[in-house]
Design an enzyme around this catalytic site. Sequence first.
Site, PDB file in Angstrom:
ATOM      1  N   TYR A  12       0.423  -1.057  -0.121  1.00 44.73           N
ATOM      2  CA  TYR A  12       0.306  -0.080   0.031  1.00 44.73           C
ATOM      3  C   TYR A  12       0.576   1.193  -0.212  1.00 44.73           C
ATOM      4  CZ  TYR A  12      -3.118   3.776   1.999  1.00 44.73           C
ATOM      5  OH  TYR A  12      -3.575   5.102   2.791  1.00 44.73           O
ATOM      6  N   ASP A  32       9.675  -7.165  -2.829  1.00 38.54           N
ATOM      7  CA  ASP A  32       8.116  -7.795  -2.561  1.00 38.54           C
ATOM      8  C   ASP A  32       8.131  -9.315  -2.322  1.00 38.54           C
ATOM      9  OD1 ASP A  32       6.092  -5.505  -1.771  1.00 38.54           O
ATOM     10  OD2 ASP A  32       6.036  -7.718  -1.136  1.00 38.54           O
ATOM     11  N   SER A 125       7.126   4.080  12.483  1.00 37.94           N
ATOM     12  CA  SER A 125       5.976   4.322  13.023  1.00 37.94           C
ATOM     13  C   SER A 125       6.002   4.646  13.955  1.00 37.94           C
ATOM     14  CB  SER A 125       5.405   2.234  13.083  1.00 37.94           C
ATOM     15  OG  SER A 125       4.138   2.843  13.460  1.00 37.94           O
ATOM     16  N   TYR A 149       4.638  -6.305  17.443  1.00 39.04           N
ATOM     17  CA  TYR A 149       4.882  -6.062  16.087  1.00 39.04           C
ATOM     18  C   TYR A 149       5.460  -4.261  16.085  1.00 39.04           C
ATOM     19  CZ  TYR A 149       3.921  -1.569  12.596  1.00 39.04           C
ATOM     20  OH  TYR A 149       4.175  -0.705  11.408  1.00 39.04           O
ATOM     21  N   LYS A 153       9.893  -2.620  14.828  1.00 39.74           N
ATOM     22  CA  LYS A 153       9.933  -1.530  14.091  1.00 39.74           C
ATOM     23  C   LYS A 153      11.356  -0.710  14.966  1.00 39.74           C
ATOM     24  CE  LYS A 153       7.465  -1.254  11.042  1.00 39.74           C
ATOM     25  NZ  LYS A 153       7.939  -0.863   9.353  1.00 39.74           N
ATOM     26  N   ASN A 198      -7.880  -4.299   9.522  1.00 39.86           N
ATOM     27  CA  ASN A 198      -7.591  -4.197  11.047  1.00 39.86           C
ATOM     28  C   ASN A 198      -8.158  -2.517  11.941  1.00 39.86           C
ATOM     29  OD1 ASN A 198      -6.686  -6.923  11.799  1.00 39.86           O
ATOM     30  ND2 ASN A 198      -4.769  -6.259  10.781  1.00 39.86           N
ATOM     31  N   ARG A 292     -11.006  -1.496  22.734  1.00 41.36           N
ATOM     32  CA  ARG A 292     -10.386  -2.405  22.214  1.00 41.36           C
ATOM     33  C   ARG A 292      -8.733  -2.801  22.824  1.00 41.36           C
ATOM     34  NH1 ARG A 292      -7.312  -1.922  15.789  1.00 41.36           N
ATOM     35  NH2 ARG A 292      -6.790   0.033  16.848  1.00 41.36           N
TER      36      ARG A 292
HETATM   37  C1  WQD Z   1      -7.578   3.983  14.454  1.00 44.99           C
HETATM   38  C2  WQD Z   1      -9.509   4.225  15.977  1.00 44.99           C
HETATM   39  C3  WQD Z   1      -8.797   2.152  17.369  1.00 44.99           C
HETATM   40  C4  WQD Z   1     -11.008  -0.271  13.125  1.00 44.99           C
HETATM   41  C5  WQD Z   1      -2.153   1.069  13.854  1.00 44.99           C
HETATM   42  C6  WQD Z   1      -1.019   0.575  14.652  1.00 44.99           C
HETATM   43  C7  WQD Z   1       0.043   1.272  13.459  1.00 44.99           C
HETATM   44  C8  WQD Z   1       0.083   2.071  12.285  1.00 44.99           C
HETATM   45  C9  WQD Z   1      -1.633   2.269  12.101  1.00 44.99           C
HETATM   46  C10 WQD Z   1       1.293  -0.127  10.872  1.00 44.99           C
HETATM   47  C11 WQD Z   1      -8.282   3.449  17.138  1.00 44.99           C
HETATM   48  C12 WQD Z   1     -10.478   3.025  15.628  1.00 44.99           C
HETATM   49  C13 WQD Z   1     -10.795   0.949  14.160  1.00 44.99           C
HETATM   50  C14 WQD Z   1     -12.536  -0.824  14.289  1.00 44.99           C
HETATM   51  C15 WQD Z   1     -12.662   1.715  15.478  1.00 44.99           C
HETATM   52  N1  WQD Z   1      -0.276   0.358  11.809  1.00 44.99           N
HETATM   53  N2  WQD Z   1     -11.152   1.345  15.381  1.00 44.99           N
HETATM   54  N3  WQD Z   1     -12.914   0.006  14.984  1.00 44.99           N
HETATM   55  O1  WQD Z   1      -4.383   1.501  15.798  1.00 44.99           O
HETATM   56  O2  WQD Z   1      -3.643   3.835  16.203  1.00 44.99           O
HETATM   57  O3  WQD Z   1      -2.924   2.234  14.561  1.00 44.99           O
HETATM   58  O4  WQD Z   1      -2.723   0.821  12.792  1.00 44.99           O
HETATM   59  O5  WQD Z   1       1.928   0.813  11.032  1.00 44.99           O
HETATM   60  O6  WQD Z   1       1.136   0.531  13.804  1.00 44.99           O
HETATM   61  O7  WQD Z   1      -1.244   0.202  15.532  1.00 44.99           O
HETATM   62  O8  WQD Z   1      -4.815   2.288  13.639  1.00 44.99           O
HETATM   63  O9  WQD Z   1      -7.122   1.910  12.523  1.00 44.99           O
HETATM   64  O10 WQD Z   1      -6.194   0.597  13.612  1.00 44.99           O
HETATM   65  O11 WQD Z   1      -7.413   2.320  14.717  1.00 44.99           O
HETATM   66  O12 WQD Z   1     -13.209   1.780  16.872  1.00 44.99           O
HETATM   67  O13 WQD Z   1     -12.508  -1.428  13.386  1.00 44.99           O
HETATM   68  O14 WQD Z   1      -9.664   3.909  15.189  1.00 44.99           O
HETATM   69  O15 WQD Z   1      -9.955   1.723  17.850  1.00 44.99           O
HETATM   70  O16 WQD Z   1      -9.074   4.332  18.331  1.00 44.99           O
HETATM   71  P1  WQD Z   1      -3.576   2.916  15.075  1.00 44.99           P
HETATM   72  P2  WQD Z   1      -6.250   1.580  13.369  1.00 44.99           P
END
Ligand code: WQD
Length: 344
Positions: A12, A32, A125, A149, A153, A198, A292
């Site tokens: 991505y 990749d 990150s 994870y 990093k 995720n 979460r």
């Molecule tokens: C954002 C907000 C969730 C999904 C992660 C990794 C980080 C980087 C980016 C790789 C949070 C909320 C999410 C859902 C929700 N990844 N949420 N319902 O956790 O800040 O960062 O992704 O480099 O390392 O930790 O991003 O998009 O998962 O969550 O309410 O179905 O959205 O609780 O508050 P995050 P996220």
Amino acid sequence: MTTTLVTGGAGYIGSHVVVALLQAGHEVVVVDNLVNGSEVAVERAGELGGGSPIFEQVDLTDRPALRSVFADHTIDAVVHLAGLKAVGESVAQPVRYYRANVIGGINLVEAMADFGVWRLVFSSSATVYGDPRFLPMTEDHPLGAVNPYGRTKLMQEEVFTDVAASDERWRVALLRYFNPVGAHASGRLGEDPSGAPNNLMPFVMQVALGRRDQLVVFGDDYDTPDGTCIRDYVHVVDLADGHVSAIEALERFPGCRAWNLGTGAGHSVLEVVHQAGAASGREIPLSVGPRRPGDAVASVASVERARVELHWEASRDLGAMCADHWRWQTQNPDGYPPPSPSGD
Ligand code: WQD
């Protein structure tokens, strides 16, 4: 002419970095293993960037294959994005994450030194900061990853910092991404998670598309204006441009140095849902579920150092992030197609 090797360039963020490098006049070689990437993304990045990136399907844990890439191509710099990146998966499969990310990173810098390649831009990150102690987070914020994870990093940052200290020829940029979202304005590149996303933005967009029934908001009882968590979302094209700026800055910054890549602005989960609804014109059904584990209430970058030292700052706002993400999602409802035998 600079030839830059992009590990993870079929992914991505990596495919957007390929476009930015090509547009800046670089030749590009992509490595990749296609676990989280698509060769079609590399082809499209070449079309959008006006170049012909070379693609090598190689896993960084395959040392001989990786060294062959350096033997076959004259590489001037490396942008290292390859790695596994799902927080929850890393908790369930820590050894797989340490092998892929940390061993892969070590194999990379070993090959670089053996072939006299001393310029490295690393995709790190904000997760290396652990739970925010103060906001916005500067690059001097205490480090302390809270999941495997994030630890992979942080460990790579420490390895690259020590390697840079061992030989003055090294110049290393550690780019700490906050929350990358959005897509190339053409709609031809974007986030294509395998399985249920995720992350918030791809999940919301799949709900808007009708691929998923509803969004579950992970908690609305946080100490924020609307009760939902706040994040620093940054457009993936702004992020990609930051990598070109970082390579250019390496001429001015010997050794190893970290830079945050974010916007400096925070948005809540519900703000993202609202903006995604406006961009798509669709309802986004949601329910509120439990918090979460591991979520920080807020994570926002200080971007002063990148602005002053990289001459870089994000220019696209949340509305643009959602509009561009939606365009990718509607033009590619099932993500990337499998590569055609003729390589179309
Ligand atoms: C954002 C907000 C969730 C999904 C992660 C990794 C980080 C980087 C980016 C790789 C949070 C909320 C999410 C859902 C929700 N990844 N949420 N319902 O956790 O800040 O960062 O992704 O480099 O390392 O930790 O991003 O998009 O998962 O969550 O309410 O179905 O959205 O609780 O508050 P995050 P996220």
